[in-house]
Design an enzyme around this catalytic site. Sequence first.
Site, mmCIF file in Angstrom:
data_model
loop_
_atom_site.group_PDB
_atom_site.id
_atom_site.type_symbol
_atom_site.label_atom_id
_atom_site.label_comp_id
_atom_site.label_asym_id
_atom_site.label_seq_id
_atom_site.Cartn_x
_atom_site.Cartn_y
_atom_site.Cartn_z
ATOM 1 C CD GLN A 216 23.224 18.045 -5.202
ATOM 2 O OE1 GLN A 216 23.288 16.822 -5.246
ATOM 3 N NE2 GLN A 216 22.195 18.728 -5.691
ATOM 4 N N GLY A 257 26.521 9.062 -9.519
ATOM 5 C CA GLY A 257 25.810 10.295 -9.228
ATOM 6 C C GLY A 257 25.244 10.353 -7.827
ATOM 7 C CG HIS A 258 22.779 13.756 -6.888
ATOM 8 N ND1 HIS A 258 22.542 15.098 -6.993
ATOM 9 C CD2 HIS A 258 21.944 13.175 -7.785
ATOM 10 C CE1 HIS A 258 21.610 15.325 -7.889
ATOM 11 N NE2 HIS A 258 21.226 14.168 -8.387
ATOM 12 C CG ASN A 259 20.249 11.553 -3.811
ATOM 13 O OD1 ASN A 259 20.902 11.939 -2.852
ATOM 14 N ND2 ASN A 259 19.413 12.354 -4.454
ATOM 15 C CB SER A 277 17.707 9.025 -7.508
ATOM 16 O OG SER A 277 17.901 10.247 -6.831
#
EC number: 2.3.1.191
Length: 355
Positions: A216, A257-259, A277
Amino acid sequence: MEQNVFFLPHEGLKLAELAEFLGAELANSDHSDVVVRSVAPVNRARAGDLCYILSRRNRDELMTCEASAVICDKALADLVPEHIPVILSSNPHAAFAMAGGLLYPAALRPVVFPSGESEIAPSAVIDPSAKLEKGVIVEPLAVIGPHAEIGEGTRIGAHSIIGPGVKIGRDCSIAAGASILCALIGNGVIIHNGVRIGQDGFGYAPGPRGMIKIVQIGRVIIQDKVEIGANTTVDRGAMDDTVIGEGTKIDNQVQIGHNVQIGRHCAIVSQVGIAGSTKIGNGVQIGGQAGIKGHVTIGDGVQIAAKSGIMTDLPAGGQYGGVPARPLKDYLREAALQVSKSKLRGKNPGGKQND
């Protein structure tokens, strides 16, 4: 309620000054010199207190109210007893919020040590390569890593960790025990106790011998005037960035969460989970414990009811609820039908037709 030793009353503010600050109107100029010092709900307001009403449901409480002033819309002014001064506002809720901040400025931001303490606590650990502008306060046992940059007027709370290369703007508050890694943070941001920002996101690829961790290497970008509640977590991006837009307010214990990309002026209530995402537009409101599937897009102005499950894209402007989420009217209609069926089963537990 007994005297609150954590937030002491204001030394006193005249109603004429308060009304001018709020952009509101004092209904009777004879009350210009009346002083307020604190805020309270209508049902227990006393002399020196300021309160507000939003509907006629407060009629009975007003009969015993002893407040020094009430903020309300002009249409409700007739409910207020004649002996209580009235401040007229087209948005009483917002006016009361502004008044509370004026009377209790210390309650707007998390602070362990008062501002009178020295700017840099002797027990703080600050890497020599870090750059701190004038007026930065660093509380005891905080850690600031290499090449971090912190703007004027920002407070770094006790036991908090600011990682290498992190940039934090001006007039921010980073509360005790927060950790910030791999992040760029704007001006006027408030981050409460125990927030975790910039840890790696949850990303794995199935392999022949188990799950393989995906690196990441993205960042977290938090724009101006964002507020993030206690123990919320914001993962850094995998290869893109996780972004939280200007003015967005996030409650306690939210997982981002990520993105994930969140727009401007959104409101996200506690225990919401937003998978990686996801793209969320401007002005979106998300109720508590809602869950949002990854890689979906939520349009501007969408309102999501508490405990909803979002599985697909949602177009702008709609209201949604349920699992899976559907238009709120449909969800409420279905819920009402289920309640009706449940009541009928309770009256006829054997399932037989009544004669």
